[in-house]
Design a protein around this motif. Sequence first.
Motif, PDB file in Angstrom:
ATOM      1  N   ILE A   1       0.857  -1.184   0.000  1.00  0.00           N
ATOM      2  CA  ILE A   1       0.000   0.000   0.000  1.00  0.00           C
ATOM      3  C   ILE A   1       0.891   1.231   0.000  1.00  0.00           C
ATOM      4  O   ILE A   1       1.758   1.387   0.861  1.00  0.00           O
ATOM      5  CB  ILE A   1      -0.947   0.005   1.217  1.00  0.00           C
ATOM      6  N   ARG A   2       0.699   2.088  -0.965  1.00  0.00           N
ATOM      7  CA  ARG A   2       1.509   3.305  -1.093  1.00  0.00           C
ATOM      8  C   ARG A   2       1.112   4.324  -0.029  1.00  0.00           C
ATOM      9  O   ARG A   2      -0.059   4.438   0.318  1.00  0.00           O
ATOM     10  CB  ARG A   2       1.290   3.887  -2.493  1.00  0.00           C
ATOM     11  N   ASN A   3       2.096   5.037   0.477  1.00  0.00           N
ATOM     12  CA  ASN A   3       1.842   6.093   1.460  1.00  0.00           C
ATOM     13  C   ASN A   3       1.918   7.448   0.764  1.00  0.00           C
ATOM     14  O   ASN A   3       3.011   7.939   0.472  1.00  0.00           O
ATOM     15  CB  ASN A   3       2.878   6.009   2.587  1.00  0.00           C
ATOM     16  N   PRO A   4       0.777   8.089   0.514  1.00  0.00           N
ATOM     17  CA  PRO A   4       0.792   9.358  -0.224  1.00  0.00           C
ATOM     18  C   PRO A   4       1.267  10.546   0.608  1.00  0.00           C
ATOM     19  O   PRO A   4       1.493  11.622   0.085  1.00  0.00           O
ATOM     20  CB  PRO A   4      -0.678   9.535  -0.632  1.00  0.00           C
ATOM     21  N   PHE A   5       1.402  10.363   1.920  1.00  0.00           N
ATOM     22  CA  PHE A   5       1.760  11.479   2.800  1.00  0.00           C
ATOM     23  C   PHE A   5       3.148  11.303   3.421  1.00  0.00           C
ATOM     24  O   PHE A   5       3.434  11.850   4.478  1.00  0.00           O
ATOM     25  CB  PHE A   5       0.715  11.626   3.910  1.00  0.00           C
ATOM     26  N   LEU A   6       4.001  10.522   2.756  1.00  0.00           N
ATOM     27  CA  LEU A   6       5.315  10.200   3.323  1.00  0.00           C
ATOM     28  C   LEU A   6       6.167  11.449   3.519  1.00  0.00           C
ATOM     29  O   LEU A   6       6.800  11.618   4.567  1.00  0.00           O
ATOM     30  CB  LEU A   6       6.036   9.193   2.424  1.00  0.00           C
ATOM     31  N   VAL A   7       6.213  12.313   2.506  1.00  0.00           N
ATOM     32  CA  VAL A   7       7.045  13.525   2.598  1.00  0.00           C
ATOM     33  C   VAL A   7       6.549  14.422   3.727  1.00  0.00           C
ATOM     34  O   VAL A   7       7.341  14.918   4.533  1.00  0.00           O
ATOM     35  CB  VAL A   7       7.042  14.297   1.259  1.00  0.00           C
ATOM     36  N   GLU A   8       5.218  14.615   3.789  1.00  0.00           N
ATOM     37  CA  GLU A   8       4.648  15.452   4.847  1.00  0.00           C
ATOM     38  C   GLU A   8       4.981  14.883   6.226  1.00  0.00           C
ATOM     39  O   GLU A   8       5.375  15.608   7.140  1.00  0.00           O
ATOM     40  CB  GLU A   8       3.126  15.565   4.688  1.00  0.00           C
ATOM     41  N   THR A   9       4.834  13.561   6.365  1.00  0.00           N
ATOM     42  CA  THR A   9       5.072  12.912   7.654  1.00  0.00           C
ATOM     43  C   THR A   9       6.534  13.027   8.076  1.00  0.00           C
ATOM     44  O   THR A   9       6.840  13.376   9.216  1.00  0.00           O
ATOM     45  CB  THR A   9       4.671  11.420   7.600  1.00  0.00           C
ATOM     46  N   SER A  10       7.458  12.714   7.153  1.00  0.00           N
ATOM     47  CA  SER A  10       8.890  12.769   7.481  1.00  0.00           C
ATOM     48  C   SER A  10       9.340  14.192   7.801  1.00  0.00           C
ATOM     49  O   SER A  10      10.240  14.405   8.616  1.00  0.00           O
ATOM     50  CB  SER A  10       9.731  12.203   6.336  1.00  0.00           C
ATOM     51  N   THR A  11       8.696  15.184   7.182  1.00  0.00           N
ATOM     52  CA  THR A  11       9.034  16.594   7.431  1.00  0.00           C
ATOM     53  C   THR A  11       8.481  17.082   8.763  1.00  0.00           C
ATOM     54  O   THR A  11       9.167  17.767   9.520  1.00  0.00           O
ATOM     55  CB  THR A  11       8.497  17.479   6.291  1.00  0.00           C
ATOM     56  N   LEU A  12       7.233  16.700   9.046  1.00  0.00           N
ATOM     57  CA  LEU A  12       6.568  17.195  10.256  1.00  0.00           C
ATOM     58  C   LEU A  12       7.014  16.471  11.519  1.00  0.00           C
ATOM     59  O   LEU A  12       7.063  17.068  12.590  1.00  0.00           O
ATOM     60  CB  LEU A  12       5.046  17.054  10.100  1.00  0.00           C
ATOM     61  N   TYR A  13       7.348  15.179  11.376  1.00  0.00           N
ATOM     62  CA  TYR A  13       7.678  14.385  12.560  1.00  0.00           C
ATOM     63  C   TYR A  13       9.016  13.653  12.366  1.00  0.00           C
ATOM     64  O   TYR A  13       9.067  12.424  12.337  1.00  0.00           O
ATOM     65  CB  TYR A  13       6.552  13.375  12.844  1.00  0.00           C
ATOM     66  N   PRO A  14      10.118  14.396  12.230  1.00  0.00           N
ATOM     67  CA  PRO A  14      11.414  13.761  11.947  1.00  0.00           C
ATOM     68  C   PRO A  14      11.879  12.803  13.054  1.00  0.00           C
ATOM     69  O   PRO A  14      12.500  11.774  12.754  1.00  0.00           O
ATOM     70  CB  PRO A  14      12.371  14.952  11.799  1.00  0.00           C
ATOM     71  N   PHE A  15      11.616  13.133  14.310  1.00  0.00           N
ATOM     72  CA  PHE A  15      12.023  12.270  15.425  1.00  0.00           C
ATOM     73  C   PHE A  15      11.303  10.929  15.350  1.00  0.00           C
ATOM     74  O   PHE A  15      11.911   9.855  15.410  1.00  0.00           O
ATOM     75  CB  PHE A  15      11.710  12.973  16.757  1.00  0.00           C
ATOM     76  N   GLU A  16       9.990  10.978  15.180  1.00  0.00           N
ATOM     77  CA  GLU A  16       9.184   9.766  15.083  1.00  0.00           C
ATOM     78  C   GLU A  16       9.538   8.967  13.835  1.00  0.00           C
ATOM     79  O   GLU A  16       9.572   7.731  13.861  1.00  0.00           O
ATOM     80  CB  GLU A  16       7.685  10.114  15.070  1.00  0.00           C
ATOM     81  N   TYR A  17       9.831   9.684  12.745  1.00  0.00           N
ATOM     82  CA  TYR A  17      10.158   9.026  11.473  1.00  0.00           C
ATOM     83  C   TYR A  17      11.476   8.258  11.579  1.00  0.00           C
ATOM     84  O   TYR A  17      11.616   7.157  11.048  1.00  0.00           O
ATOM     85  CB  TYR A  17      10.229  10.078  10.363  1.00  0.00           C
ATOM     86  N   LYS A  18      12.449   8.829  12.287  1.00  0.00           N
ATOM     87  CA  LYS A  18      13.740   8.166  12.487  1.00  0.00           C
ATOM     88  C   LYS A  18      13.554   6.860  13.274  1.00  0.00           C
ATOM     89  O   LYS A  18      14.111   5.816  12.909  1.00  0.00           O
ATOM     90  CB  LYS A  18      14.694   9.106  13.230  1.00  0.00           C
ATOM     91  N   ILE A  19      12.766   6.929  14.335  1.00  0.00           N
ATOM     92  CA  ILE A  19      12.502   5.724  15.138  1.00  0.00           C
ATOM     93  C   ILE A  19      11.777   4.681  14.288  1.00  0.00           C
ATOM     94  O   ILE A  19      12.070   3.487  14.362  1.00  0.00           O
ATOM     95  CB  ILE A  19      11.666   6.069  16.385  1.00  0.00           C
ATOM     96  N   ALA A  20      10.825   5.140  13.480  1.00  0.00           N
ATOM     97  CA  ALA A  20      10.054   4.229  12.627  1.00  0.00           C
ATOM     98  C   ALA A  20      10.965   3.472  11.658  1.00  0.00           C
ATOM     99  O   ALA A  20      10.776   2.277  11.421  1.00  0.00           O
ATOM    100  CB  ALA A  20       8.988   5.008  11.854  1.00  0.00           C
ATOM    101  N   HIS A  21      11.970   4.167  11.102  1.00  0.00           N
ATOM    102  CA  HIS A  21      12.926   3.505  10.211  1.00  0.00           C
ATOM    103  C   HIS A  21      13.707   2.426  10.958  1.00  0.00           C
ATOM    104  O   HIS A  21      14.008   1.364  10.399  1.00  0.00           O
ATOM    105  CB  HIS A  21      13.897   4.533   9.621  1.00  0.00           C
ATOM    106  N   GLU A  22      14.022   2.705  12.207  1.00  0.00           N
ATOM    107  CA  GLU A  22      14.753   1.729  13.022  1.00  0.00           C
ATOM    108  C   GLU A  22      13.870   0.514  13.334  1.00  0.00           C
ATOM    109  O   GLU A  22      14.371  -0.611  13.442  1.00  0.00           O
ATOM    110  CB  GLU A  22      15.250   2.409  14.303  1.00  0.00           C
ATOM    111  N   VAL A  23      12.573   0.732  13.449  1.00  0.00           N
ATOM    112  CA  VAL A  23      11.621  -0.375  13.630  1.00  0.00           C
ATOM    113  C   VAL A  23      11.624  -1.270  12.391  1.00  0.00           C
ATOM    114  O   VAL A  23      11.604  -2.506  12.497  1.00  0.00           O
ATOM    115  CB  VAL A  23      10.194   0.159  13.928  1.00  0.00           C
ATOM    116  N   LEU A  24      11.675  -0.662  11.203  1.00  0.00           N
ATOM    117  CA  LEU A  24      11.753  -1.450   9.966  1.00  0.00           C
ATOM    118  C   LEU A  24      13.013  -2.310   9.947  1.00  0.00           C
ATOM    119  O   LEU A  24      12.992  -3.444   9.466  1.00  0.00           O
ATOM    120  CB  LEU A  24      11.730  -0.530   8.736  1.00  0.00           C
ATOM    121  N   GLU A  25      14.103  -1.754  10.486  1.00  0.00           N
ATOM    122  CA  GLU A  25      15.366  -2.502  10.569  1.00  0.00           C
ATOM    123  C   GLU A  25      15.235  -3.712  11.493  1.00  0.00           C
ATOM    124  O   GLU A  25      15.735  -4.788  11.199  1.00  0.00           O
ATOM    125  CB  GLU A  25      16.486  -1.583  11.087  1.00  0.00           C
TER     126      GLU A  25
END
Length: 280
Positions: A117-141
Motif C-alpha cells: 500500500i503506497r503512502n501518499p503522505f510520506l514527505v509530509e510525515t517525514s518533514t513534520l515528525y522527523p524524530f518519530e520518522y527516524k525511530i520508525a525507520h529503526e523499527v523497519l530494521e
Amino acid sequence: MEQILVSRVLNNNVIIAQHPSYNEVVLIGKGIGFNRKKGDEISAQSFEKMFVLKNEVEQESYKKLIPQLNEEIQTVIIEAISYIQQQVKEELTEHFHVALTDHLMVAIHRQMQGMEIRNPFLVETSTLYPFEYKIAHEVLEIIWKKLGISLPKGEAGFIALHIHSGISNRELLEINKHSMLVSQLIQIIEEELEIKIDKESLDCMRLIRHLHFTIHRVLAGEYLSEPEGLSFLLKNEYPVCYNLAWKLIKIMQQSLNKPIYDAEAVYLTMHLQRIRKKYL
C-alpha cells in the motif's frame, strides 16, 4: 509478597493476569503461558514485560488481537514496541500498544503476500515528525533483521504517525486529517502556480512546516500579529501569490471550521513567492 495470578493464557508467550496493584495486566515472557492455567501464581522473574491496560475497550481489543499472531511475529512486534518506548522516554498511550500491534501485524502479512500500500503522505510525515520518522525507520530494521521481511519505505511514515499519536495522545484520525489537508494544499499550490514542487527540497519542507504550524495555531486559537503595511505591499507586489494565499486560507477555514487571522495570509504569501520565484 504481592501475588500475580493467571487470568487467561493467550499463547505461550503472553498471558492476561490479575495484579494486586494494577488489576488486569498483560504479561509477556518467553514460554510464560506454557502449561499455565487460570489461578496459577506468576513470579516477577518469569515475565519480561508488563502492559497495564486500564481501558476495557483496549483490553478486549488486545485479547482478540494476540491469538491472531504467530509467536515469531508477535515477539518481534513486542521488541519493536519496547524499542520505541525506550527511545521516546515518555509514557505512550494504551491505545498505541494495541493500534501499532494491529498495524504491524497487517503490514507484515500484507508484505508476505506481495501486497503493497503506497503512502501518499510520506514527505509530509517525514518533514513534520522527523524524530518519530527516524525511530520508525529503526523499527523497519528490527523487523528486517528478525524476520527477514523488508517493509516498504512508506511503512515508516505510517509507523511514525502511530508513534506521534502515542506521544501526543491525539487520535490518529485527526493527525491523518491534517496530513491530508497539507497534502491537498500543496497540490493546489502546484496547480495554481503551474509548477511541480520538488518534495525533497528545503523550500518544500519549509512550506509544509509553515502550513502545519498554521493549522496548529488556528486550532489553538493563537493570535498572529501582522507587520504594519505589509499586506498592502504584498497584495500589490505579488498579486498571484497573495490571492493564492487567501484561497488556501479559505480551504483551511472550511476544513478546520475555525476563523483564521488575516496575518496568516501575509506570511503564507511570502512562502509562496519564494517557491514561485525558484520555479520561474
